[in-house]
Write a protein that holds these residues in place. Structure first.
Motif, PDB file in Angstrom:
ATOM      1  N   ALA A   1       0.834  -1.206   0.000  1.00 30.30           N
ATOM      2  CA  ALA A   1       0.000   0.000   0.000  1.00 30.30           C
ATOM      3  C   ALA A   1       0.870   1.256   0.000  1.00 30.30           C
ATOM      4  N   ASP A   2       1.957   1.237   0.761  1.00 24.46           N
ATOM      5  CA  ASP A   2       2.852   2.401   0.793  1.00 24.46           C
ATOM      6  C   ASP A   2       3.586   2.578  -0.537  1.00 24.46           C
ATOM      7  N   VAL A   3       3.999   1.482  -1.149  1.00 24.80           N
ATOM      8  CA  VAL A   3       4.657   1.556  -2.462  1.00 24.80           C
ATOM      9  C   VAL A   3       3.697   2.167  -3.477  1.00 24.80           C
ATOM     10  N   ILE A   4       2.473   1.675  -3.490  1.00 22.99           N
ATOM     11  CA  ILE A   4       1.468   2.171  -4.437  1.00 22.99           C
ATOM     12  C   ILE A   4       1.190   3.650  -4.189  1.00 22.99           C
ATOM     13  N   ASP A   5       1.063   4.043  -2.931  1.00 28.70           N
ATOM     14  CA  ASP A   5       0.808   5.442  -2.599  1.00 28.70           C
ATOM     15  C   ASP A   5       1.979   6.331  -3.022  1.00 28.70           C
ATOM     16  N   CYS A   6       3.198   5.894  -2.769  1.00 32.58           N
ATOM     17  CA  CYS A   6       4.384   6.677  -3.170  1.00 32.58           C
ATOM     18  C   CYS A   6       4.445   6.834  -4.687  1.00 32.58           C
ATOM     19  N   TYR A   7       4.143   5.763  -5.403  1.00 31.84           N
ATOM     20  CA  TYR A   7       4.154   5.837  -6.864  1.00 31.84           C
ATOM     21  C   TYR A   7       3.123   6.871  -7.331  1.00 31.84           C
ATOM     22  N   HIS A   8       1.927   6.760  -6.794  1.00 36.67           N
ATOM     23  CA  HIS A   8       0.838   7.661  -7.167  1.00 36.67           C
ATOM     24  C   HIS A   8       1.222   9.111  -6.893  1.00 36.67           C
ATOM     25  N   GLN A   9       1.758   9.373  -5.717  1.00 36.40           N
ATOM     26  CA  GLN A   9       2.127  10.738  -5.339  1.00 36.40           C
ATOM     27  C   GLN A   9       3.270  11.284  -6.193  1.00 36.40           C
ATOM     28  N   GLY A  10       4.055  10.398  -6.788  1.00 36.29           N
ATOM     29  CA  GLY A  10       5.175  10.825  -7.613  1.00 36.29           C
ATOM     30  C   GLY A  10       4.843  11.110  -9.063  1.00 36.29           C
ATOM     31  N   LEU A  11       3.610  10.809  -9.474  1.00 35.65           N
ATOM     32  CA  LEU A  11       3.230  11.047 -10.869  1.00 35.65           C
ATOM     33  C   LEU A  11       3.163  12.538 -11.162  1.00 35.65           C
ATOM     34  N   PHE A  12       3.770  12.955 -12.251  1.00 31.69           N
ATOM     35  CA  PHE A  12       3.770  14.357 -12.657  1.00 31.69           C
ATOM     36  C   PHE A  12       2.500  14.711 -13.425  1.00 31.69           C
ATOM     37  N   ASP A  13       2.111  13.852 -14.350  1.00 41.00           N
ATOM     38  CA  ASP A  13       0.988  14.123 -15.240  1.00 41.00           C
ATOM     39  C   ASP A  13      -0.325  14.041 -14.464  1.00 41.00           C
ATOM     40  N   ARG A  14      -1.095  15.115 -14.473  1.00 36.76           N
ATOM     41  CA  ARG A  14      -2.358  15.170 -13.715  1.00 36.76           C
ATOM     42  C   ARG A  14      -3.395  14.177 -14.247  1.00 36.76           C
ATOM     43  N   TYR A  15      -3.397  13.928 -15.561  1.00 34.94           N
ATOM     44  CA  TYR A  15      -4.333  12.940 -16.109  1.00 34.94           C
ATOM     45  C   TYR A  15      -4.051  11.571 -15.505  1.00 34.94           C
ATOM     46  N   PHE A  16      -2.794  11.153 -15.529  1.00 33.97           N
ATOM     47  CA  PHE A  16      -2.434   9.855 -14.950  1.00 33.97           C
ATOM     48  C   PHE A  16      -2.722   9.833 -13.454  1.00 33.97           C
ATOM     49  N   PHE A  17      -2.428  10.947 -12.779  1.00 35.48           N
ATOM     50  CA  PHE A  17      -2.664  11.027 -11.340  1.00 35.48           C
ATOM     51  C   PHE A  17      -4.141  10.781 -11.023  1.00 35.48           C
ATOM     52  N   ARG A  18      -5.034  11.453 -11.761  1.00 32.48           N
ATOM     53  CA  ARG A  18      -6.478  11.281 -11.522  1.00 32.48           C
ATOM     54  C   ARG A  18      -6.948   9.885 -11.909  1.00 32.48           C
ATOM     55  N   ASP A  19      -6.524   9.394 -13.059  1.00 33.36           N
ATOM     56  CA  ASP A  19      -6.957   8.076 -13.510  1.00 33.36           C
ATOM     57  C   ASP A  19      -6.445   6.992 -12.566  1.00 33.36           C
ATOM     58  N   PHE A  20      -5.246   7.168 -12.060  1.00 35.17           N
ATOM     59  CA  PHE A  20      -4.685   6.227 -11.095  1.00 35.17           C
ATOM     60  C   PHE A  20      -5.605   6.129  -9.879  1.00 35.17           C
ATOM     61  N   GLY A  21      -6.081   7.273  -9.418  1.00 37.14           N
ATOM     62  CA  GLY A  21      -6.986   7.294  -8.275  1.00 37.14           C
ATOM     63  C   GLY A  21      -8.291   6.579  -8.552  1.00 37.14           C
ATOM     64  N   ARG A  22      -8.746   6.626  -9.782  1.00 32.44           N
ATOM     65  CA  ARG A  22      -9.987   5.909 -10.148  1.00 32.44           C
ATOM     66  C   ARG A  22      -9.762   4.403 -10.214  1.00 32.44           C
ATOM     67  N   GLN A  23      -8.603   3.984 -10.703  1.00 33.71           N
ATOM     68  CA  GLN A  23      -8.340   2.549 -10.879  1.00 33.71           C
ATOM     69  C   GLN A  23      -7.950   1.876  -9.570  1.00 33.71           C
ATOM     70  N   GLN A  24      -7.306   2.599  -8.677  1.00 29.80           N
ATOM     71  CA  GLN A  24      -6.918   2.137  -7.351  1.00 29.80           C
ATOM     72  C   GLN A  24      -6.360   0.708  -7.311  1.00 29.80           C
ATOM     73  N   PRO A  25      -5.156   0.516  -7.833  1.00 33.22           N
ATOM     74  CA  PRO A  25      -4.554  -0.818  -7.749  1.00 33.22           C
ATOM     75  C   PRO A  25      -4.346  -1.209  -6.283  1.00 33.22           C
ATOM     76  N   LYS A  26      -4.559  -2.474  -5.996  1.00 30.52           N
ATOM     77  CA  LYS A  26      -4.426  -2.970  -4.619  1.00 30.52           C
ATOM     78  C   LYS A  26      -3.114  -3.720  -4.402  1.00 30.52           C
ATOM     79  N   THR A  27      -2.480  -4.146  -5.493  1.00 29.39           N
ATOM     80  CA  THR A  27      -1.237  -4.905  -5.384  1.00 29.39           C
ATOM     81  C   THR A  27      -0.193  -4.296  -6.321  1.00 29.39           C
ATOM     82  N   ILE A  28       1.055  -4.650  -6.079  1.00 28.10           N
ATOM     83  CA  ILE A  28       2.141  -4.188  -6.949  1.00 28.10           C
ATOM     84  C   ILE A  28       1.949  -4.762  -8.355  1.00 28.10           C
ATOM     85  N   ALA A  29       1.467  -5.983  -8.453  1.00 30.44           N
ATOM     86  CA  ALA A  29       1.229  -6.594  -9.763  1.00 30.44           C
ATOM     87  C   ALA A  29       0.185  -5.792 -10.542  1.00 30.44           C
TER      88      ALA A  29
END
Length: 82
Positions: free
Chosen positions: A32-60
């Protein structure tokens, strides 16, 4: 890991590679922390928002989503070079 941020002109594939290289050097961090760090590190706002919608639960799941996005980003760049 929270300092690992995508730069303005860095491709998603390059950021993902750099992020997971950094991740490999860190022990005792939850998925969960890895996923959150990745999400917070995204520069592109489109990817940032879409990432929040998809909400991956695992690293895979995270890697699958990022691979798909990186493939799409590269196809767009091939069609519309900067």
């Amino acid at each position: 890991m929270s300092q690992c941020k995508q730069t303005r002109n860095e491709s998603l594939r390059d950021y993902t590679k750099r992020f997971f290289e950094k991740r490999a050097t860190i022990t005792n961090i939850s998925e969960a922390d890895v996923i959150d760090c990745y999400h917070q590190g995204l520069f592109d706002r489109y990817f940032f928002r879409d990432f929040g919608r998809q909400q991956p639960k695992t690293i895979a799941e995270l890697r699958d989503i990022m691979t798909t996005w990186a493939d799409n980003e590269e196809q767009e760049n091939d069609c519309f070079p900067k």
